[in-house]
Motif scaffolding. Structure first.
Motif, PDB file in Angstrom:
ATOM      1  N   LEU A   9      10.924  14.778  -3.784  1.00 50.14           N
ATOM      2  CA  LEU A   9      10.420  13.406  -3.858  1.00 50.14           C
ATOM      3  C   LEU A   9       9.827  12.953  -2.529  1.00 50.14           C
ATOM      4  CD1 LEU A   9      13.264  11.721  -5.958  1.00 50.14           C
ATOM      5  CD2 LEU A   9      10.998  12.429  -6.743  1.00 50.14           C
ATOM      6  N   ARG A  10      10.411  13.409  -1.443  1.00 51.29           N
ATOM      7  CA  ARG A  10       9.880  13.048  -0.125  1.00 51.29           C
ATOM      8  C   ARG A  10       8.449  13.545   0.071  1.00 51.29           C
ATOM      9  NH1 ARG A  10      13.671  11.570   3.949  1.00 51.29           N
ATOM     10  NH2 ARG A  10      12.266  12.426   5.503  1.00 51.29           N
ATOM     11  N   GLU A  11       8.123  14.635  -0.586  1.00 48.56           N
ATOM     12  CA  GLU A  11       6.769  15.179  -0.490  1.00 48.56           C
ATOM     13  C   GLU A  11       5.777  14.365  -1.316  1.00 48.56           C
ATOM     14  OE1 GLU A  11       5.742  17.689   1.464  1.00 48.56           O
ATOM     15  OE2 GLU A  11       7.781  17.703   2.284  1.00 48.56           O
ATOM     16  N   LYS A  12       6.266  13.661  -2.316  1.00 49.14           N
ATOM     17  CA  LYS A  12       5.392  12.972  -3.255  1.00 49.14           C
ATOM     18  C   LYS A  12       5.246  11.474  -2.965  1.00 49.14           C
ATOM     19  CE  LYS A  12       6.507  16.083  -7.129  1.00 49.14           C
ATOM     20  NZ  LYS A  12       5.133  16.605  -7.331  1.00 49.14           N
ATOM     21  N   TYR A  13       6.209  10.881  -2.250  1.00 47.49           N
ATOM     22  CA  TYR A  13       6.223   9.428  -2.071  1.00 47.49           C
ATOM     23  C   TYR A  13       6.368   9.033  -0.598  1.00 47.49           C
ATOM     24  CZ  TYR A  13       6.712   9.123  -7.109  1.00 47.49           C
ATOM     25  OH  TYR A  13       6.482   9.234  -8.466  1.00 47.49           O
ATOM     26  N   ASP A  14       5.836   7.846  -0.303  1.00 53.19           N
ATOM     27  CA  ASP A  14       6.003   7.277   1.035  1.00 53.19           C
ATOM     28  C   ASP A  14       7.403   6.708   1.215  1.00 53.19           C
ATOM     29  OD1 ASP A  14       3.272   7.742   1.720  1.00 53.19           O
ATOM     30  OD2 ASP A  14       2.711   5.956   0.579  1.00 53.19           O
ATOM     31  N   GLY A  34       0.789  -1.231   0.000  1.00 56.18           N
ATOM     32  CA  GLY A  34       0.000   0.000   0.000  1.00 56.18           C
ATOM     33  C   GLY A  34       0.819   1.279   0.000  1.00 56.18           C
ATOM     34  N   LYS A  35       2.135   1.157  -0.017  1.00 55.64           N
ATOM     35  CA  LYS A  35       2.997   2.344  -0.042  1.00 55.64           C
ATOM     36  C   LYS A  35       3.078   2.915  -1.460  1.00 55.64           C
ATOM     37  CE  LYS A  35       4.842   2.173   4.224  1.00 55.64           C
ATOM     38  NZ  LYS A  35       4.793   3.274   5.211  1.00 55.64           N
ATOM     39  N   LYS A  36       3.237   4.218  -1.538  1.00 54.01           N
ATOM     40  CA  LYS A  36       3.538   4.863  -2.805  1.00 54.01           C
ATOM     41  C   LYS A  36       5.063   4.937  -2.914  1.00 54.01           C
ATOM     42  CE  LYS A  36       2.528   8.914  -5.665  1.00 54.01           C
ATOM     43  NZ  LYS A  36       1.919  10.261  -5.710  1.00 54.01           N
ATOM     44  N   VAL A  37       5.626   4.179  -3.852  1.00 56.89           N
ATOM     45  CA  VAL A  37       7.068   3.942  -3.887  1.00 56.89           C
ATOM     46  C   VAL A  37       7.675   4.466  -5.191  1.00 56.89           C
ATOM     47  CG1 VAL A  37       8.877   2.175  -3.771  1.00 56.89           C
ATOM     48  CG2 VAL A  37       6.735   1.862  -2.498  1.00 56.89           C
ATOM     49  N   LEU A  38       8.872   5.032  -5.071  1.00 60.29           N
ATOM     50  CA  LEU A  38       9.659   5.413  -6.242  1.00 60.29           C
ATOM     51  C   LEU A  38      10.979   4.655  -6.200  1.00 60.29           C
ATOM     52  CD1 LEU A  38      10.035   7.237  -8.762  1.00 60.29           C
ATOM     53  CD2 LEU A  38      11.214   8.856  -7.252  1.00 60.29           C
ATOM     54  N   LEU A  39      11.289   3.945  -7.272  1.00 57.06           N
ATOM     55  CA  LEU A  39      12.569   3.248  -7.406  1.00 57.06           C
ATOM     56  C   LEU A  39      13.457   4.062  -8.334  1.00 57.06           C
ATOM     57  CD1 LEU A  39      14.435   0.806  -6.974  1.00 57.06           C
ATOM     58  CD2 LEU A  39      13.201  -0.360  -8.830  1.00 57.06           C
ATOM     59  N   VAL A  40      14.629   4.460  -7.832  1.00 53.07           N
ATOM     60  CA  VAL A  40      15.530   5.340  -8.569  1.00 53.07           C
ATOM     61  C   VAL A  40      16.808   4.599  -8.939  1.00 53.07           C
ATOM     62  CG1 VAL A  40      16.813   7.512  -8.532  1.00 53.07           C
ATOM     63  CG2 VAL A  40      14.649   7.315  -7.262  1.00 53.07           C
ATOM     64  N   ASP A  41      17.149   4.630 -10.214  1.00 54.70           N
ATOM     65  CA  ASP A  41      18.438   4.094 -10.644  1.00 54.70           C
ATOM     66  C   ASP A  41      19.470   5.204 -10.490  1.00 54.70           C
ATOM     67  OD1 ASP A  41      20.615   2.906 -11.794  1.00 54.70           O
ATOM     68  OD2 ASP A  41      19.540   2.117 -13.533  1.00 54.70           O
ATOM     69  N   ALA A  42      20.205   5.161  -9.385  1.00 51.37           N
ATOM     70  CA  ALA A  42      21.209   6.189  -9.104  1.00 51.37           C
ATOM     71  C   ALA A  42      22.596   5.765  -9.550  1.00 51.37           C
ATOM     72  CB  ALA A  42      21.215   6.516  -7.606  1.00 51.37           C
TER      73      ALA A  42
END
Length: 231
Positions: free
Chosen positions: A151-156, A74-82
């Motif tokens: 990004l912290r404002e947009k994702y869990d 149920g989390k809103k997640v962003l996966l970043v290729d850094a």
């Protein structure tokens, strides 16, 4: 210590949590998710870094599968290729790498254009973008700090997949910026000395080390229970 019973070749970067959500391996990724949650001292901790001592230890596979099981919770997640030196996320999800992290840090693209839907509910992707000449400098920039704040404002939860920490300085920079770091170790390959050096490098970067994921860890008797339960 966080453990993973992943027995597939690491180079394939298979997203078993997507293709076989009821498998023993996927359940192990859910166990890692729970262990990470137990290790986080605050609900405000939203940025996680996955790194390894050396290449081909399974960090990209692990970070991808962990992102999926977090999204299914149920989390809103962003996966970043850094990893702006040897990116892999676009290969894993079979997407274009034309616009991504490097473009944003160079102010050559918008966040709206760079973030892509993964096809998995709750999981978005940010590719590395075109390979720049100065990845470490970009990661250590104020532009990176501003991007993380946005990004912290947009994702869990934001999960960063970085280069190996003993290879280049990129992972140290990210470890200092992220709320928590998970070290990936291939039990059949990584030497103890390398793991110790990786731990020391993270300590130097003042990283908050959440734990270690052991890839290719030998099966134990609990695997037989899970196999029976699954069938």
């Amino acid at each position: 210590m966080l453990k993973s019973k992943k027995n597939k070749p690491l180079a394939t970067r298979k997203l078993v949590a997507r293709t076989n959500p009821n498998s023993i391996v996927t359940e192990q990724y859910r166990t890692i998710r729970s262990n990470i949650n137990f290790s986080l001292p605050s609900a405000d901790m939203k940025t996680l870094l996955f790194t390894s001592a050396s290449k081909e230890e399974g960090k990209s596979t692990t970070s991808g599968n962990i992102a999926i099981v977090y999204a299914e919770s149920g989390k809103k997640v962003l996966l970043v290729d850094a990893d702006m030196r040897r990116p892999t996320l676009h290969h894993t999800f079979r997407m274009s790498n034309k616009v991504g992290l490097s473009n944003l840090l160079l102010n050559k693209g918008s966040l709206q254009d760079a973030i892509k839907k993964s096809g998995i509910r709750g999981l978005d992707l940010l590719m590395s973008g075109q390979i720049p000449s100065n990845p470490a400098e970009l990661l250590d920039s104020e532009a990176m700090n501003r991007l993380i704040d946005e990004l912290r404002e947009k994702y869990d939860l934001i999960i960063f997949d970085s280069p190996p920490i003993l290879a280049v300085t990129d992972a140290k920079i990210l470890a200092n910026k992220c709320d928590g770091t998970v070290l990936i170790v291939n039990t059949g390959k990584t030497e103890k000395e390398s793991v110790t050096k990786a731990r020391d490098a993270l300590a130097t970067a003042k990283a908050f080390i959440l734990g270690v994921v052991l890839n290719n860890y030998p099966k134990n008797k609990n695997s037989e229970y899970y196999q029976s339960y699954e069938s």
